[in-house]
Every structure is written in C-alpha cells, then in structure tokens.
Design an enzyme around this catalytic site. Structure first.
Site, PDB file in Angstrom:
ATOM      1  N   THR A  37      -1.198  27.166   3.176  1.00  0.00           N
ATOM      2  CA  THR A  37      -0.898  28.676   3.130  1.00  0.00           C
ATOM      3  C   THR A  37      -0.900  29.250   1.788  1.00  0.00           C
ATOM      4  OG1 THR A  37      -0.587  28.849   5.326  1.00  0.00           O
ATOM      5  CG2 THR A  37       0.340  30.489   3.889  1.00  0.00           C
ATOM      6  N   GLN A 117      -7.899  25.561  10.443  1.00  0.00           N
ATOM      7  CA  GLN A 117      -6.727  25.148  11.265  1.00  0.00           C
ATOM      8  C   GLN A 117      -6.252  26.499  11.863  1.00  0.00           C
ATOM      9  OE1 GLN A 117      -2.753  24.601   9.730  1.00  0.00           O
ATOM     10  NE2 GLN A 117      -2.573  22.581  10.438  1.00  0.00           N
ATOM     11  N   GLY A 196       0.076  22.086  15.439  1.00  0.00           N
ATOM     12  CA  GLY A 196       1.016  21.984  16.376  1.00  0.00           C
ATOM     13  C   GLY A 196       2.380  21.434  15.810  1.00  0.00           C
ATOM     14  N   TYR A 200       6.218  26.189  14.413  1.00  0.00           N
ATOM     15  CA  TYR A 200       5.439  27.194  14.744  1.00  0.00           C
ATOM     16  C   TYR A 200       5.201  26.935  16.301  1.00  0.00           C
ATOM     17  CZ  TYR A 200       4.763  27.818   9.980  1.00  0.00           C
ATOM     18  OH  TYR A 200       5.122  28.053   8.529  1.00  0.00           O
TER      19      TYR A 200
END
Length: 390
Positions: A37, A117, A196, A200
C-alpha cells in the site's frame, strides 16, 4: 519494452528463473512483487504515475506483480488506519475498472503477469462519518499489544464504537468481494489475490481474539474459517475456473505481533484445509522473516513449508527477502541490502515453497529482480521510499 535477459543458466538464482503454471496462468519466473500500500490513488483511482510504477516493475524482470490492496465497495472497506493511509484504491464501478485496465495494458507487454489483491480493512480501519469500523464481534484486540509506532492510533481505534454486525451484514460483505472480483476480471487481470492476513477483516474472522461469535460465522478454529471460505467461493465464481486464486495468511497481527492462529501443525491444518478446499490455488505465508521455523518443536520448516505439507497446495514465501531487517523494523530506520537469496534458494530447492514475494526491495528499486539475476549488489532500504514514485 521488456529488458533483454542474459543467459539464465549462468545466473546465481537460476532455479528461481523457471516458469510456473498456476491454473491457466504461467508466470515467467518465481520472483513476485508483493502487494504494498502506497496511498497514491486520489479519488480511489490509479493514475498515470501508478501505471508507470507497475510497468517499470514488469520491465525490471518481475515475473508476477500483485498490486497494492484494492478495497471492495463496502462503505467500511477502506479508509484511514491511523497511519495516514488515504487515497486507497477501490473496485466500485466502471471508472475503477477502466483505470485498472490501463495498468494491466501497460504491464502485459513487459512479459509479466499482474493480479490485484482484494481487501477489507475490518477492525484496522479508523471509523469515520460514513461507517464505523467492521469487526466480527465489534472488537479490535488489545491495543497495548500493538507495535510501538502504532500504539496510540490503536488505542483510538479500540476505544471507538464498533458494533457487532448481523449475519446478513456479513453476507453482504461477502457479496462485495464477489463484485470486486468480477470487476477485476473485467479490467483484464490474470488472476486474483485475497488479503487474509495481518489483522484485516478476513484474518479477524480467523483469529479467536477478534471473532467471538457463535453460529454461522464463529465457533471453533475450523468454524471460524466460514467467512474466508465464503469469500473464496464468491471470488471463484466471479473469476471462473481458469484463473488462479492466491490467499495470503499470517500468524501475527498488527494488533499483536506475537499472535498465533495455530500452535501446532494440526491446528494450522484445521484452518488451511477448508481454504484449500474452497478454491485457493496458492497459499502465501506472510512472516516477518521468511525462514523462521513455524513450529520449532516440530522442525525448522517455515510457515510456507508447513502450508504446502499440510494442504498439498502451491505456496509462497514472503518476509525480509533482500534485507537484514523485517518490514516493521524499518518503519523509522534504514536497512542494509542483504543478499539472503542463497538462503531462499536452499529452502526453495528443498521444496518448501514455489514462489518468492519481494516487497520493500521492489518498492525501492523497480530493477531489483534484474540486479538479483545478474548477481549485482542489492540496494539498501530507506523508509522514505514508502512514498516513492519510481
């Protein structure tokens, strides 16, 4: 333009330069760009700078690019996590499909494959006027166990009202993943990845600290996989049978680096087995250091190695590759480049994993794969590169 490759047989990492087929997708080598990110998507859309960013990684020799995490259309999917992570991308309509299609069209001529993703930040997201944070049991975890750099923000998130979602609200989130997966296919991506891990939303259903539900979405270790299983099935329906599906999981959470989903291989099998059966093709084991033994009392096998042994699925290693420090040890300080690829190769050739995901090194230098292939010195890491445009 794709860079001209030297004789791969003479490369010090020759075994990693072999192609791999995952369902209907064949990648030219085993070196993968990990999702990272960067918050460079104003209005939730990738622009010209993002197009060039991914194109350069393909030109640099990366076999598979996994994009930064892209949110679903759920109102609480993405936002500020307390670390200034705004300008995050979404799949939320034709504008987002068109924007990501430009990225895909720029990458494919380089010879690389590219997949997005998908994520939902879940309890890691700061609440805002649009929606509260979303967690299986309305619980963040213990903020006192968060990393030092994050603890004050963790306390703010944990102190906010986080309602317990209904079964129907959870089902709506599952459907949102399916819609996002369908839009990813419309954009021309080669497959799909699911986040996963790391505390998160999907991971928060797997973790007993944040999933205290009973009934449809909670219960024992195996029952806590229900949400992940339904998300996987929804995405599989959307992408079809020919596209690969990669699932990233972790023991540790940002809420607690010492957290563990499983204390034994048998417990890990209870979690990974249903995910594998639901339609996952490759399990990417996210650890802070790729070769850390997952269960030291059993063997020195890594988490990726155990995932492969227990499920028979392809697996991927990620964590500290190319550096002397793990990612969360370099949030405020640099790390020297470290050619630990001989250690990676040793475990790769032993069959522990099938792909190698490289994060900060590729964030810092789009031609890192080419340098590794040529045996050139690997660059150091400066945390300022977390906002780089190169």
């Amino acid at each position: 333009m794709t860079l001209v490759k030297e004789d791969q047989q003479l490369s010090p990492i020759a075994p990693l330069l072999q192609p791999l087929t995952i369902r209907g997708m064949t990648i030219p080598n085993r070196l993968v760009m990990a999702p990272m990110t960067r918050s460079f998507c104003p209005d939730n859309l990738p622009g010209d700078d993002v197009v060039g960013y991914y194109q350069r990684r393909g030109e640099g020799g990366t076999g598979l690019i996994v994009t930064e995490a892209i949110g679903t259309d759920h109102p609480a999917a993405v936002g500020d996590t307390g670390l200034g992570e705004m300008n995050l991308p979404l799949f939320a309509g034709q504008d987002t499909v068109d924007a990501w299609a430009r990225v895909v069209r720029a990458v494919h001529p380089t010879g690389a494959k590219i997949i997005p993703q998908l994520w939902h930040q879940g309890p890691m997201r700061m609440p805002n006027a649009e929606a509260p944070a979303f967690s299986p049991s309305g619980h963040y975890g213990d903020p006192e166990k968060a990393a030092d750099y994050y603890i004050e923000k963790a306390k703010l998130i944990a102190a906010t009202d986080m309602p317990v979602p209904s079964d129907e609200e959870i089902a709506d989130v599952v459907e949102g993943f399916g819609r996002a997966a369908a839009q990813a296919m419309a954009a021309g991506f080669d497959g799909l990845a699911l986040h996963g891990a790391h505390g998160y939303l999907i991971d928060s259903f797997l973790w007993e600290e944040t999933n205290r539900r009973t009934g449809r979405w909670g219960g024992d270790r195996s029952q806590r996989t229900s949400f992940a299983v339904e998300v996987i099935k929804a995405c599989r329906r959307a992408i079809g049978e020919d596209k690969p599906l990669i699932f990233r999981f972790s023991q540790w959470k940002q809420q607690d680096f010492r957290a563990r989903l499983a204390e034994t291989p048998q417990e890990l099998e209870e979690i990974l087995g249903p995910l594998a059966d639901a339609g996952v093709d490759l399990l990417e084991a996210s650890v802070r250091y790729f070769n850390t033994p997952a269960f030291p009392k059993e063997s020195d096998l890594s988490l990726a190695g155990w995932a492969k042994k227990l499920t028979g699925k392809l697996t991927g290693a990620v964590g500290g590759i190319g550096f002397s420090k793990g990612m969360y040890d370099t949030m405020s300080s640099s790390s020297d480049g470290a050619n630990n690829l001989p250690l990676v190769l040793e475990r790769f050739e032993a069959g522990e994993f099938d792909i190698v995901s490289v994060g900060r090194a590729l964030l810092h230098d789009p031609y890192w794969v080419r340098k590794a292939r040529l045996g050139e010195p690997l660059p150091a890491f400066n945390p300022l590169s977390l906002t780089c445009l190169t």
